[in-house]
Write an enzyme that holds these catalytic residues in place. Structure first.
Site, PDB file in Angstrom:
ATOM      1  N   THR A 143       0.892  -1.272   0.037  1.00  0.00           N
ATOM      2  CA  THR A 143       0.131   0.401   0.015  1.00  0.00           C
ATOM      3  C   THR A 143       0.893   1.656  -0.338  1.00  0.00           C
ATOM      4  OG1 THR A 143      -1.641  -1.558   1.343  1.00  0.00           O
ATOM      5  CG2 THR A 143      -1.679   1.146   1.059  1.00  0.00           C
TER       6      THR A 143
ATOM      7  N   LEU B 202     -13.254   2.685   5.914  1.00  0.00           N
ATOM      8  CA  LEU B 202     -13.672   1.469   6.101  1.00  0.00           C
ATOM      9  C   LEU B 202     -13.223   1.654   7.956  1.00  0.00           C
ATOM     10  CD1 LEU B 202     -12.542  -1.884   4.266  1.00  0.00           C
ATOM     11  CD2 LEU B 202     -14.626  -1.447   4.724  1.00  0.00           C
TER      12      LEU B 202
ATOM     13  N   CYS C 186      -2.823  -2.152   9.196  1.00  0.00           N
ATOM     14  CA  CYS C 186      -3.290  -1.243   7.984  1.00  0.00           C
ATOM     15  C   CYS C 186      -3.937   0.638   8.444  1.00  0.00           C
ATOM     16  CB  CYS C 186      -4.095  -1.911   6.734  1.00  0.00           C
ATOM     17  SG  CYS C 186      -2.486  -2.928   6.572  1.00  0.00           S
TER      18      CYS C 186
HETATM   19  P1  NAD Z   1       5.519  -7.756   6.663  1.00  0.00           P
HETATM   20  O1  NAD Z   1       5.768  -7.080   7.754  1.00  0.00           O
HETATM   21  O2  NAD Z   1       4.207  -9.026   7.008  1.00  0.00           O
HETATM   22  O3  NAD Z   1       6.085  -8.412   5.484  1.00  0.00           O
HETATM   23  C1  NAD Z   1       7.073  -7.597   4.686  1.00  0.00           C
HETATM   24  C2  NAD Z   1       8.265  -8.724   4.290  1.00  0.00           C
HETATM   25  O4  NAD Z   1       8.773  -7.623   3.486  1.00  0.00           O
HETATM   26  C3  NAD Z   1       8.871  -8.651   5.572  1.00  0.00           C
HETATM   27  O5  NAD Z   1       9.406 -10.350   5.352  1.00  0.00           O
HETATM   28  C4  NAD Z   1      10.106  -8.074   5.467  1.00  0.00           C
HETATM   29  O6  NAD Z   1      11.261  -9.010   5.876  1.00  0.00           O
HETATM   30  C5  NAD Z   1      10.123  -7.882   3.811  1.00  0.00           C
HETATM   31  N1  NAD Z   1      11.633  -7.412   3.771  1.00  0.00           N
HETATM   32  C6  NAD Z   1      11.314  -5.796   3.414  1.00  0.00           C
HETATM   33  N2  NAD Z   1      12.689  -4.966   2.196  1.00  0.00           N
HETATM   34  C7  NAD Z   1      12.468  -6.130   1.346  1.00  0.00           C
HETATM   35  C8  NAD Z   1      13.941  -6.496   0.959  1.00  0.00           C
HETATM   36  N3  NAD Z   1      13.849  -4.951   0.872  1.00  0.00           N
HETATM   37  N4  NAD Z   1      13.717  -6.972   0.517  1.00  0.00           N
HETATM   38  C9  NAD Z   1      13.624  -8.425   0.694  1.00  0.00           C
HETATM   39  N5  NAD Z   1      12.047  -8.688   1.942  1.00  0.00           N
HETATM   40  C10 NAD Z   1      12.210  -6.961   2.534  1.00  0.00           C
HETATM   41  O7  NAD Z   1       4.178  -6.668   6.025  1.00  0.00           O
HETATM   42  P2  NAD Z   1       2.291  -7.524   4.945  1.00  0.00           P
HETATM   43  O8  NAD Z   1       1.661  -6.818   6.260  1.00  0.00           O
HETATM   44  O9  NAD Z   1       2.962  -8.563   4.143  1.00  0.00           O
HETATM   45  O10 NAD Z   1       2.119  -5.377   4.129  1.00  0.00           O
HETATM   46  C11 NAD Z   1       3.050  -5.562   2.892  1.00  0.00           C
HETATM   47  C12 NAD Z   1       2.489  -4.404   2.640  1.00  0.00           C
HETATM   48  O11 NAD Z   1       1.317  -5.036   1.794  1.00  0.00           O
HETATM   49  C13 NAD Z   1       2.427  -3.079   3.070  1.00  0.00           C
HETATM   50  O12 NAD Z   1       2.422  -1.994   2.443  1.00  0.00           O
HETATM   51  C14 NAD Z   1       0.380  -2.698   3.823  1.00  0.00           C
HETATM   52  O13 NAD Z   1       0.401  -1.888   4.309  1.00  0.00           O
HETATM   53  C15 NAD Z   1       0.356  -3.656   2.588  1.00  0.00           C
HETATM   54  N6  NAD Z   1      -0.938  -4.864   3.351  1.00  0.00           N
HETATM   55  C16 NAD Z   1      -1.398  -5.610   4.494  1.00  0.00           C
HETATM   56  C17 NAD Z   1      -2.284  -6.005   4.714  1.00  0.00           C
HETATM   57  C18 NAD Z   1      -2.841  -6.822   5.233  1.00  0.00           C
HETATM   58  O14 NAD Z   1      -3.602  -7.577   6.324  1.00  0.00           O
HETATM   59  N7  NAD Z   1      -1.496  -6.956   6.749  1.00  0.00           N
HETATM   60  C19 NAD Z   1      -3.518  -6.179   3.744  1.00  0.00           C
HETATM   61  C20 NAD Z   1      -3.385  -5.384   3.088  1.00  0.00           C
HETATM   62  C21 NAD Z   1      -2.114  -4.401   2.448  1.00  0.00           C
HETATM   63  C1  UDX Z   2      -7.837  -4.360   6.616  1.00  0.00           C
HETATM   64  C2  UDX Z   2      -8.540  -4.543   5.495  1.00  0.00           C
HETATM   65  O1  UDX Z   2     -10.592  -4.710   5.981  1.00  0.00           O
HETATM   66  C3  UDX Z   2      -8.675  -5.009   3.951  1.00  0.00           C
HETATM   67  O2  UDX Z   2      -9.591  -4.597   3.188  1.00  0.00           O
HETATM   68  C4  UDX Z   2      -7.283  -4.683   4.363  1.00  0.00           C
HETATM   69  O3  UDX Z   2      -6.665  -5.238   2.772  1.00  0.00           O
HETATM   70  C5  UDX Z   2      -6.118  -4.761   5.237  1.00  0.00           C
HETATM   71  O4  UDX Z   2      -6.839  -3.665   6.654  1.00  0.00           O
HETATM   72  P1  UDX Z   2      -8.107  -5.774   8.848  1.00  0.00           P
HETATM   73  O5  UDX Z   2      -6.685  -4.749   9.343  1.00  0.00           O
HETATM   74  O6  UDX Z   2      -6.553  -7.247   8.659  1.00  0.00           O
HETATM   75  O7  UDX Z   2      -7.856  -5.969   6.906  1.00  0.00           O
HETATM   76  O8  UDX Z   2      -8.876  -6.537   9.745  1.00  0.00           O
HETATM   77  P2  UDX Z   2      -9.990  -6.003   9.204  1.00  0.00           P
HETATM   78  O9  UDX Z   2     -10.992  -7.023   9.447  1.00  0.00           O
HETATM   79  O10 UDX Z   2     -10.855  -4.917   8.605  1.00  0.00           O
HETATM   80  O11 UDX Z   2     -10.385  -4.922  11.016  1.00  0.00           O
HETATM   81  C6  UDX Z   2      -9.424  -3.913  10.999  1.00  0.00           C
HETATM   82  C7  UDX Z   2     -10.077  -3.460  12.523  1.00  0.00           C
HETATM   83  O12 UDX Z   2     -11.074  -3.231  12.997  1.00  0.00           O
HETATM   84  C8  UDX Z   2      -9.946  -5.246  13.746  1.00  0.00           C
HETATM   85  O13 UDX Z   2      -9.486  -4.358  14.664  1.00  0.00           O
HETATM   86  C9  UDX Z   2     -11.348  -5.512  13.726  1.00  0.00           C
HETATM   87  O14 UDX Z   2     -11.298  -5.810  15.473  1.00  0.00           O
HETATM   88  C10 UDX Z   2     -11.687  -4.244  13.329  1.00  0.00           C
HETATM   89  N1  UDX Z   2     -13.362  -3.849  13.823  1.00  0.00           N
HETATM   90  C11 UDX Z   2     -14.417  -4.773  12.119  1.00  0.00           C
HETATM   91  C12 UDX Z   2     -14.124  -3.013  13.899  1.00  0.00           C
HETATM   92  O15 UDX Z   2     -14.026  -2.627  15.647  1.00  0.00           O
HETATM   93  N2  UDX Z   2     -15.543  -3.231  14.333  1.00  0.00           N
HETATM   94  C13 UDX Z   2     -16.220  -3.968  12.733  1.00  0.00           C
HETATM   95  O16 UDX Z   2     -16.833  -3.687  12.648  1.00  0.00           O
HETATM   96  C14 UDX Z   2     -14.784  -4.164  11.429  1.00  0.00           C
END
Ligand code: NAD
Ligand code: UDX
Length: 448
Positions: free
Chosen positions: A132, A227, A276
């Site tokens: 993101t 959201l 996020c």
């Molecule tokens: P994360 O921290 O779990 O994973 C990121 C990984 O990238 C780590 O394991 C780290 O070691 C690796 N990394 C960093 N720099 C590197 C490099 N130069 N070379 C190789 N590896 C490297 O992060 P995440 O939760 O998977 O999130 C990743 C992205 O996706 C973020 O931008 C986040 O906002 C977005 N995103 C996350 C979620 C979610 O639910 N976690 C959902 C949608 C989008």
């Molecule tokens: C969120 C977005 O939903 C997802 O689309 C995006 O890609 C990443 O960020 P995530 O953070 O994994 O996903 O979980 P989500 O289910 O959205 O919950 C986020 C937080 O909101 C949690 O702490 C959850 O408990 C809270 N929540 C969710 C509420 O307090 N009330 C609700 O009605 C829904």
């Protein structure tokens, strides 16, 4: 253009599950997920019951694809060199220092990826923003990629990920939409089509939305902001319910039955957590200020302020119940992850609530079926202010498994909607329910 070899940089919550599903659905494409974190890669290659992240259904997907066309490796350069398409799924946390600290996204990991790709690539690549990112980041990435002047052509696409933790596999199998942003040039559109063709293996065509790069980048931030805004809206109303005798669950139901509003994301809580929402809303606020849109920035900032207010309000309720001092009080914290069904505790409300209760003098017993003792103490060290001033372990214990829980204490705070909590014996404790999951408790969020 038919893609045969994909590399994903970043084997985290997004890179791991997303690539596992692409590999499962596209058996003819070799997918290599790379990371600098050797322990994480070792865990991805290790026993299925110990994968580095917990997601329902993930182990089954990994089992089918791993070793067939799905590989996890620390050999970043090799995987970049061999791939035609490279996803960047690295972390983009809030900056902690420098310009924009506390607000802007830290792009150092994305920039490091781009530099790495630029220096290693000998053939043309499609580079995909899966992380993101702030709107117009692709511009900066292009600059870095082209800085080597090697003659290699890089096409940049934005393909943000919308999965939620705890439902990642289902979200990936049946996405509401897949968003792909690309340049309107001929080569840009060719790259877009190559990615569309991959998703079209399992996502219906009408759910694959193609836009320009900036719309795609901004749509991800805006979706998370919308959201989070719904949660802050309902949470703000939960405070009013408590003053007036209205019931937040009845209110949510009544509001959500209007099909124009819809019923999802209207559950009052102790506040949203996760890696996020806060980061992305703060980033949006920062961007608005950068473009001189102060009113717009203030509007979105309020979403975060209400979330902080809600976490604080909940902890204060408990402290007030005991006359403002928790010295010597034994309080159980049920739920440490930011929500049920995940082991992820990044920005979890529990971390803040527990800190406030601890500082008011309480002894804490923390329990979460998914989060290890080591992770909980790591969070405390990382997030709590001045946590080094006292031997924390003398007033904090982490319990596991659930049958060790003795809820004969002064109070119990419920912080996630974990199923296992619903069947516990609460007869010898005073329950403060931050998730509205128990029918009887002295305090339930949004109930007067
Ligand atoms: P994360 O921290 O779990 O994973 C990121 C990984 O990238 C780590 O394991 C780290 O070691 C690796 N990394 C960093 N720099 C590197 C490099 N130069 N070379 C190789 N590896 C490297 O992060 P995440 O939760 O998977 O999130 C990743 C992205 O996706 C973020 O931008 C986040 O906002 C977005 N995103 C996350 C979620 C979610 O639910 N976690 C959902 C949608 C989008
Ligand atoms: C969120 C977005 O939903 C997802 O689309 C995006 O890609 C990443 O960020 P995530 O953070 O994994 O996903 O979980 P989500 O289910 O959205 O919950 C986020 C937080 O909101 C949690 O702490 C959850 O408990 C809270 N929540 C969710 C509420 O307090 N009330 C609700 O009605 C829904």
């Amino acid at each position: 253009m038919q893609i045969k070899n994909i590399c994903c940089i970043g084997a985290g919550y997004v890179g791991g599950p997303t690539m596992a599903v692409i590999a499962l659905k596209c058996p003819d494409i070799k997918v290599t997920v790379v990371d600098l974190n050797a322990a994480r890669i070792a865990a991805w290659n290790g026993p299925l019951e110990n994968l580095p992240i917990y997601e329902p259904g993930l182990a089954e997907v990994v089992e089918k694809a791993r070793g067939r066309n799905l590989f996890f490796s620390t050999e970043v350069d090799k995987a970049i060199d061999e791939a035609e398409m490279i996803f960047m799924a690295v972390n983009t946390p809030t900056k902690t220092e420098g310009e924009g600290a506390g607000m802007a996204a830290d792009l150092r990991y994305v920039e490091a990826c781009a530099k790495n790709i630029a220096s290693v690539s000998k053939t043309d690549k499609i580079v995909i923003e899966k992380s993101t990112l702030p709107v117009r980041t692709a511009e900066k990435i292009k600059e870095i990629l082209d800085s080597e002047g090697s003659g290699v052509h890089f096409e940049i696409l934005s393909n943000p990920e919308f999965l939620a933790e705890g439902t990642a596999i289902q979200d990936l199998f049946k996405s509401d939409r897949v968003l792909i942003g690309g340049d309107e040039t001929k080569s840009g559109q060719k790259a877009v089509q190559a990615l569309v063709d991959i998703y079209a293996n399992w996502i219906p065509k009408e759910k694959i939305l193609t836009t320009n790069v900036w719309s795609s980048e901004l749509a991800k931030l805006a979706s998370n902001a919308m959201l989070a805004q719904r949660i802050s809206s309902i949470n703000s109303l939960s405070a009013l319910c408590e003053k007036t005798g209205a019931d937040i669950e009845e209110l949510s139901k009544a509001i959500g039955m209007d099909h124009r509003i819809g019923s999802k994301f209207l559950k009052a809580s102790v506040g949203f957590g996760g890696s996020c929402f806060q980061k992305d809303v703060l980033n949006l606020v920062y961007l608005c200020r950068h473009y001189g849109l102060e009113e717009v920035a203030d509007y979105w900032h309020q979403v975060i302020k209400i979330n902080d207010y809600q976490k604080d309000r909940f902890a204060q309720k408990i402290i007030d119940h005991f006359g403002g001092d928790l010295t010597g009080k034994k309080i159980a914290i049920l739920g440490w992850a930011f929500k049920a069904n995940t082991n992820d505790s990044r920005e979890s409300p529990a971390i803040y609530v527990a800190e406030k209760l601890f500082k008011a003098g309480a002894f804490l017993e923390i329990y979460d079926p998914m989060v290890s003792k080591e992770s909980i103490f790591r969070d405390i060290d990382f997030y709590w202010e001045a946590s080094g001033t006292e031997d924390l372990k003398s007033r904090i214990s982490v319990l596991y498994p659930v049958n060790e829980l003795d809820l004969s204490n002064d109070a119990t705070a419920i912080l996630t909607e974990c199923e296992a909590f619903k069947s516990l014996d609460f007869s010898n404790t005073i329950v403060f329910d931050g998730r509205g999951i128990l029918s009887s408790s002295i305090y339930s969020i949004g109930k007067g």
